[in-house]
Design an enzyme around this catalytic site. Structure first.
Site, PDB file in Angstrom:
ATOM      1  N   LYS A  56       0.839  -1.203   0.000  1.00 39.77           N
ATOM      2  CA  LYS A  56       0.000   0.000   0.000  1.00 39.77           C
ATOM      3  C   LYS A  56       0.878   1.258   0.000  1.00 39.77           C
ATOM      4  O   LYS A  56       0.613   2.208  -0.737  1.00 39.77           O
ATOM      5  CB  LYS A  56      -0.940  -0.013   1.226  1.00 39.77           C
ATOM      6  N   GLN A 100      -4.159  -1.556   9.821  1.00 39.24           N
ATOM      7  CA  GLN A 100      -4.150  -2.869   9.184  1.00 39.24           C
ATOM      8  C   GLN A 100      -4.714  -3.934  10.134  1.00 39.24           C
ATOM      9  O   GLN A 100      -4.316  -4.023  11.297  1.00 39.24           O
ATOM     10  CB  GLN A 100      -2.703  -3.226   8.770  1.00 39.24           C
ATOM     11  N   ASP A 123     -10.365   3.171   4.511  1.00 42.02           N
ATOM     12  CA  ASP A 123     -10.696   1.747   4.355  1.00 42.02           C
ATOM     13  C   ASP A 123     -12.209   1.552   4.292  1.00 42.02           C
ATOM     14  O   ASP A 123     -12.687   0.470   3.946  1.00 42.02           O
ATOM     15  CB  ASP A 123     -10.135   0.935   5.535  1.00 42.02           C
TER      16      ASP A 123
END
Ligand code: NDP
Length: 292
Positions: A56, A100, A123
């Site tokens: 990412k 994460q 997200d």
């Protein structure tokens, strides 16, 4: 079926979208004086999570974004992590950030995700963004389901009136993709069945799918006998399978047994190189949106 299925190539689609994101990032930089900025928080030392986060961060560089990787110890307390989230929420130099998953067992992931400012929740996991998605209101769509939609769009996959079976009902993949594909939009307008571990006679349902989305976390679980002839198959699963013949010591496999299924379907996402790159591309799109 005769002939090879069409590969729904997430790398190709992602690269095409990234070229456009890079152009828009330049424009944002010109008007605001700084590039879009994404931060990724990684707690602990899980090898797979580290790989995903690094991918990412690398993707940010490829489109001219600034990125920050924040590594925190496995032993961090929930309160310390929440304090870190609050400081990222307040950081005016930061457009969006992700934490994460999975988090260590002693941390309540829901509490952490709910502490993220919805305006920086790239997200798309915060309840406010999930609610907006359900109602079709503006907000951040969850990265993996949004990436699947972009991929279906890129390859002009017809969805209206199709029977879509989603296997797996997680909050980050199965449930949101079932909602997005049932919306009155393109891609969408599917008749959706959402299957899970309590579903009885799963094969009798998956074999009805024109579009089969699989997100269950079990390598090679979906075999040819569970797939309708001519279906479009989206394999979200990603697993590291120990393999001494590989330099890395492992190979990547999905939730679908590609060797047997590929002969039955008209199109399929490869693993790796299918949904994975699209998840990252969606994250970039959300960050661009946050910065704009
Ligand atoms: P979860 O473990 O959160 O959810 C799995 C779901 O599958 C659950 O709803 C579970 O049902 C269901 N399930 C498990 N076993 C069966 C079964 N035998 N039959 C039917 N349903 C079953 O997984 P995620 O959604 O987070 O991830 C799924 C996979 O996708 C993983 O391999 C993950 O690594 C991968 N992934 C890949 C991404 C990418 O970018 N490529 C992004 C996110 C995930 P129940 O609810 O009843 O327990």
């Amino acid at each position: 079926m005769t002939g090879s299925p069409r590969l729904l190539d997430g790398k190709r689609c992602g690269d095409a979208l990234k070229a456009d994101i890079a152009t828009q990032a330049e424009a944002v930089k010109a008007s605001r004086g700084r590039a879009p900025h994404l931060a990724a928080v990684l707690v602990g030392n899980d090898g797979a999570s580290k790989t995903y986060v690094e991918a990412k961060v690398k993707a940010c560089g490829s489109v001219g974004f600034r990125s920050s990787l924040i590594r925190l110890p496995e032993t961090i307390s929930e309160e310390e992590l929440l304090a870190r989230v609050r400081s990222l929420n307040a950081d005016p130099e930061l457009d969006g950030f992700i934490v994460q998953l999975p988090l260590p067992a002693h941390i309540d992931a829901d509490r952490v995700l709910q502490a993220i400012d919805p305006k920086k929740d790239v997200d798309g996991f915060h309840p406010q963004n999930v609610g907006n998605m359900v109602l079709g209101l503006p907000g951040f769509l969850p990265a993996t389901p949004a990436g699947i939609c972009e991929l279906l769009k890129f390859y002009h996959v017809e969805t209206a009136g199709k029977h879509c079976v989603v296997v797996g009902r997680s909050n980050i993949v199965g449930t949101p993709i079932s909602i997005l594909l049932s919306r009155n939009a393109y891609p969408g307008n599917c008749t959706v069945t959402l299957a899970h571990s309590r579903t009885k006679d799963l094969a009798s349902i998956t074999t009805q799918a024109d579009i089969l989305v699989v997100a269950i976390g079990k390598p090679g679980f979906i075999t040819a006998d569970m797939v309708k002839e001519g279906a479009v198959v989206v394999d979200v699963g990603i697993h590291r399978i120990p393999d001494a013949s590989k330099k890395s010591g492992f190979r990547l496999e999905g939730d679908v047994d590609h060797a047997s299924v590929r002969d039955r379907c008209t199109a399929i996402t490869p693993v790796p190189g299918g949904v994975g790159p699209m998840t990252i591309t969606s994250l970039l799109l959300n960050t661009l949106k946050a910065a704009s």
